[in-house]
Design a protein around this motif. Structure first.
Motif, PDB file in Angstrom:
ATOM      1  N   ARG A  93       0.495  -1.629  -0.422  1.00  0.00           N
ATOM      2  CA  ARG A  93      -0.453   0.228   0.270  1.00  0.00           C
ATOM      3  C   ARG A  93       0.973   1.878   0.035  1.00  0.00           C
ATOM      4  NH1 ARG A  93      -5.389  -1.453   3.840  1.00  0.00           N
ATOM      5  NH2 ARG A  93      -5.777  -2.937   3.161  1.00  0.00           N
ATOM      6  N   HIS A  94       1.836   1.454   0.236  1.00  0.00           N
ATOM      7  CA  HIS A  94       2.982   2.168   0.208  1.00  0.00           C
ATOM      8  C   HIS A  94       2.923   3.084   1.183  1.00  0.00           C
ATOM      9  CE1 HIS A  94       4.318   0.395  -3.331  1.00  0.00           C
ATOM     10  NE2 HIS A  94       3.794   1.088  -4.179  1.00  0.00           N
ATOM     11  N   TRP A  95       2.099   3.037   2.393  1.00  0.00           N
ATOM     12  CA  TRP A  95       1.409   3.869   3.656  1.00  0.00           C
ATOM     13  C   TRP A  95       3.082   4.356   4.399  1.00  0.00           C
ATOM     14  CZ3 TRP A  95      -3.528   1.327   5.417  1.00  0.00           C
ATOM     15  CH2 TRP A  95      -4.453   1.937   5.054  1.00  0.00           C
ATOM     16  N   GLY A  96       3.100   5.559   5.587  1.00  0.00           N
ATOM     17  CA  GLY A  96       4.007   5.646   5.951  1.00  0.00           C
ATOM     18  C   GLY A  96       3.465   4.826   7.557  1.00  0.00           C
ATOM     19  N   PRO A  97       4.239   5.161   8.812  1.00  0.00           N
ATOM     20  CA  PRO A  97       3.925   4.465   9.873  1.00  0.00           C
ATOM     21  C   PRO A  97       3.213   5.020  10.397  1.00  0.00           C
ATOM     22  CG  PRO A  97       6.289   5.449   9.720  1.00  0.00           C
ATOM     23  CD  PRO A  97       5.834   5.887   8.705  1.00  0.00           C
ATOM     24  N   ALA A 143      12.936   2.107   2.640  1.00  0.00           N
ATOM     25  CA  ALA A 143      13.178   3.036   2.244  1.00  0.00           C
ATOM     26  C   ALA A 143      12.559   4.048   2.289  1.00  0.00           C
ATOM     27  CB  ALA A 143      13.388   3.899   0.837  1.00  0.00           C
ATOM     28  N   ARG A 144      12.240   5.385   2.914  1.00  0.00           N
ATOM     29  CA  ARG A 144      11.442   6.446   3.743  1.00  0.00           C
ATOM     30  C   ARG A 144      10.197   6.151   2.121  1.00  0.00           C
ATOM     31  NH1 ARG A 144      12.397  10.475   7.283  1.00  0.00           N
ATOM     32  NH2 ARG A 144      14.067  10.521   8.454  1.00  0.00           N
ATOM     33  N   LEU A 145       9.022   6.701   2.482  1.00  0.00           N
ATOM     34  CA  LEU A 145       7.717   6.768   1.216  1.00  0.00           C
ATOM     35  C   LEU A 145       8.811   8.254   0.380  1.00  0.00           C
ATOM     36  CD1 LEU A 145       4.893   6.873   3.144  1.00  0.00           C
ATOM     37  CD2 LEU A 145       5.963   5.026   1.033  1.00  0.00           C
ATOM     38  N   THR A 146       9.478   9.393   0.369  1.00  0.00           N
ATOM     39  CA  THR A 146       9.290   9.818   0.022  1.00  0.00           C
ATOM     40  C   THR A 146      10.985   9.439  -1.371  1.00  0.00           C
ATOM     41  OG1 THR A 146      11.316  11.239   1.233  1.00  0.00           O
ATOM     42  CG2 THR A 146       9.150  12.475   1.380  1.00  0.00           C
ATOM     43  N   HIS A 147      11.723   8.789  -0.724  1.00  0.00           N
ATOM     44  CA  HIS A 147      12.823   7.785  -1.656  1.00  0.00           C
ATOM     45  C   HIS A 147      12.456   7.480  -2.797  1.00  0.00           C
ATOM     46  CE1 HIS A 147      15.724   9.078   1.547  1.00  0.00           C
ATOM     47  NE2 HIS A 147      15.808  10.105   1.140  1.00  0.00           N
ATOM     48  N   LEU A 148      10.965   6.619  -2.382  1.00  0.00           N
ATOM     49  CA  LEU A 148      10.120   5.936  -3.342  1.00  0.00           C
ATOM     50  C   LEU A 148       9.284   6.819  -4.441  1.00  0.00           C
ATOM     51  CD1 LEU A 148       8.348   3.404  -0.731  1.00  0.00           C
ATOM     52  CD2 LEU A 148      10.873   3.238  -1.925  1.00  0.00           C
ATOM     53  N   ASP A 149       9.481   5.824  -5.544  1.00  0.00           N
ATOM     54  CA  ASP A 149       8.616   6.739  -7.125  1.00  0.00           C
ATOM     55  C   ASP A 149       7.390   6.011  -6.934  1.00  0.00           C
ATOM     56  OD1 ASP A 149       7.535   7.089  -9.115  1.00  0.00           O
ATOM     57  OD2 ASP A 149       7.569   4.977  -9.999  1.00  0.00           O
ATOM     58  N   ARG A 150       5.981   6.730  -6.384  1.00  0.00           N
ATOM     59  CA  ARG A 150       4.227   6.700  -6.148  1.00  0.00           C
ATOM     60  C   ARG A 150       3.864   5.304  -6.850  1.00  0.00           C
ATOM     61  NH1 ARG A 150       2.565   8.891  -0.965  1.00  0.00           N
ATOM     62  NH2 ARG A 150       4.003   9.903  -0.571  1.00  0.00           N
ATOM     63  N   ALA A 151       4.143   5.417  -8.513  1.00  0.00           N
ATOM     64  CA  ALA A 151       3.318   4.668  -8.958  1.00  0.00           C
ATOM     65  C   ALA A 151       3.915   3.678  -9.020  1.00  0.00           C
ATOM     66  CB  ALA A 151       3.973   4.884 -10.720  1.00  0.00           C
ATOM     67  N   THR A 152       5.332   2.500  -8.827  1.00  0.00           N
ATOM     68  CA  THR A 152       6.040   1.637  -9.072  1.00  0.00           C
ATOM     69  C   THR A 152       6.316   0.982  -7.392  1.00  0.00           C
ATOM     70  OG1 THR A 152       8.010   2.139  -9.243  1.00  0.00           O
ATOM     71  CG2 THR A 152       6.916   1.769 -11.123  1.00  0.00           C
ATOM     72  N   ARG A 172      16.768   5.482  -8.196  1.00  0.00           N
ATOM     73  CA  ARG A 172      17.738   5.205  -7.605  1.00  0.00           C
ATOM     74  C   ARG A 172      18.416   7.073  -8.600  1.00  0.00           C
ATOM     75  NH1 ARG A 172      19.183   1.586  -4.269  1.00  0.00           N
ATOM     76  NH2 ARG A 172      18.153   0.115  -4.849  1.00  0.00           N
ATOM     77  N   ARG A 173      19.055   7.342  -7.687  1.00  0.00           N
ATOM     78  CA  ARG A 173      20.186   9.061  -8.909  1.00  0.00           C
ATOM     79  C   ARG A 173      21.079   8.980  -9.542  1.00  0.00           C
ATOM     80  NH1 ARG A 173      24.303  11.732  -8.093  1.00  0.00           N
ATOM     81  NH2 ARG A 173      24.802  11.126  -6.182  1.00  0.00           N
TER      82      ARG A 173
END
Length: 201
Positions: free
Chosen positions: A85-89, A113-122, A127-128
């Motif tokens: 679900r890509h939810w936070g704590p 990883a933190r949610l800010t470091h994740l691609d919302r769609a996938t 990766r920078r």
């Protein structure tokens, strides 16, 4: 690495322990000399007697057993909700009826990883990209900045006087180049952002 406020480094502990054990110095005097309590001096001396020089290193403060640690089953549920679900704590904690701090601790322990470091769609970690060699790719950007008049603007002189003062107004253009490999930045200020100026920069 010793605590920054620790009075003794590993070398200092060894010197203290040898002073007590090998030189047979009085415990209180050794403690006073090394600016620690007699209890601390006794602890290092006892450890030196048992383990020798190897006993002077720092040990992990992690307990041998953690009976109140979150159960493996609960941890798996937390991770499953996070991945699917890509939810936070806070949201995960609400769903599973847990404390948000517990959920956060579990996510941190498993290196999610933190949610800010994740691609919302996938949901994959972003990766920078980074070039292999210096100078292979250079990012160039221009920032337009308003000039402050020579004798100050309206913040200093007030609105009416500031409007009359127009000498030195206009814009400056900060040209910045960043090397993609080393992240080294270089900047220069120019009076315009024309293509000739940008190419020369």
């Amino acid at each position: 690495m010793p605590h920054r406020n620790a009075p003794l480094t590993e070398t200092g502990r060894l010197r203290l322990a040898r002073c007590i054990v090998e030189d047979k110095g009085p415990l209180r005097r050794a403690a006073e000399r090394f600016q620690v309590s007699p209890t601390t001096a006794q602890r290092w001396a006892d450890r030196y007697r048992r383990l020798g020089e190897a006993g002077m290193t720092d040990r992990s403060s992690r307990p041998h057993a953690s009976p109140r640690q979150t159960q493996t089953r609960t941890e798996r549920r937390i991770i499953k909700v996070r991945v699917l679900r890509h939810w936070g704590p806070a949201r995960i904690a609400s769903l599973l009826r847990l404390a948000p701090s517990t959920v956060h601790r579990v996510l941190t322990r498993y290196g999610l990883a933190r949610l800010t470091h994740l691609d919302r769609a996938t949901g994959r970690v972003i990766r920078r990209y980074k070039r292999a060699r210096r100078g292979e790719l250079v990012h160039v950007d221009i920032k337009k900045l308003g000039n402050i008049p020579d004798d100050g603007g309206h913040k200093v002189l007030g609105r009416q006087a500031g409007r009359k003062t127009r000498s030195g107004t206009g814009y400056s253009y900060l040209h910045t180049a960043v090397d993609d490999h080393s992240r080294l930045a270089y900047s220069e200020i120019f009076t315009d952002e024309k293509k000739e100026t940008a190419v020369a920069f």
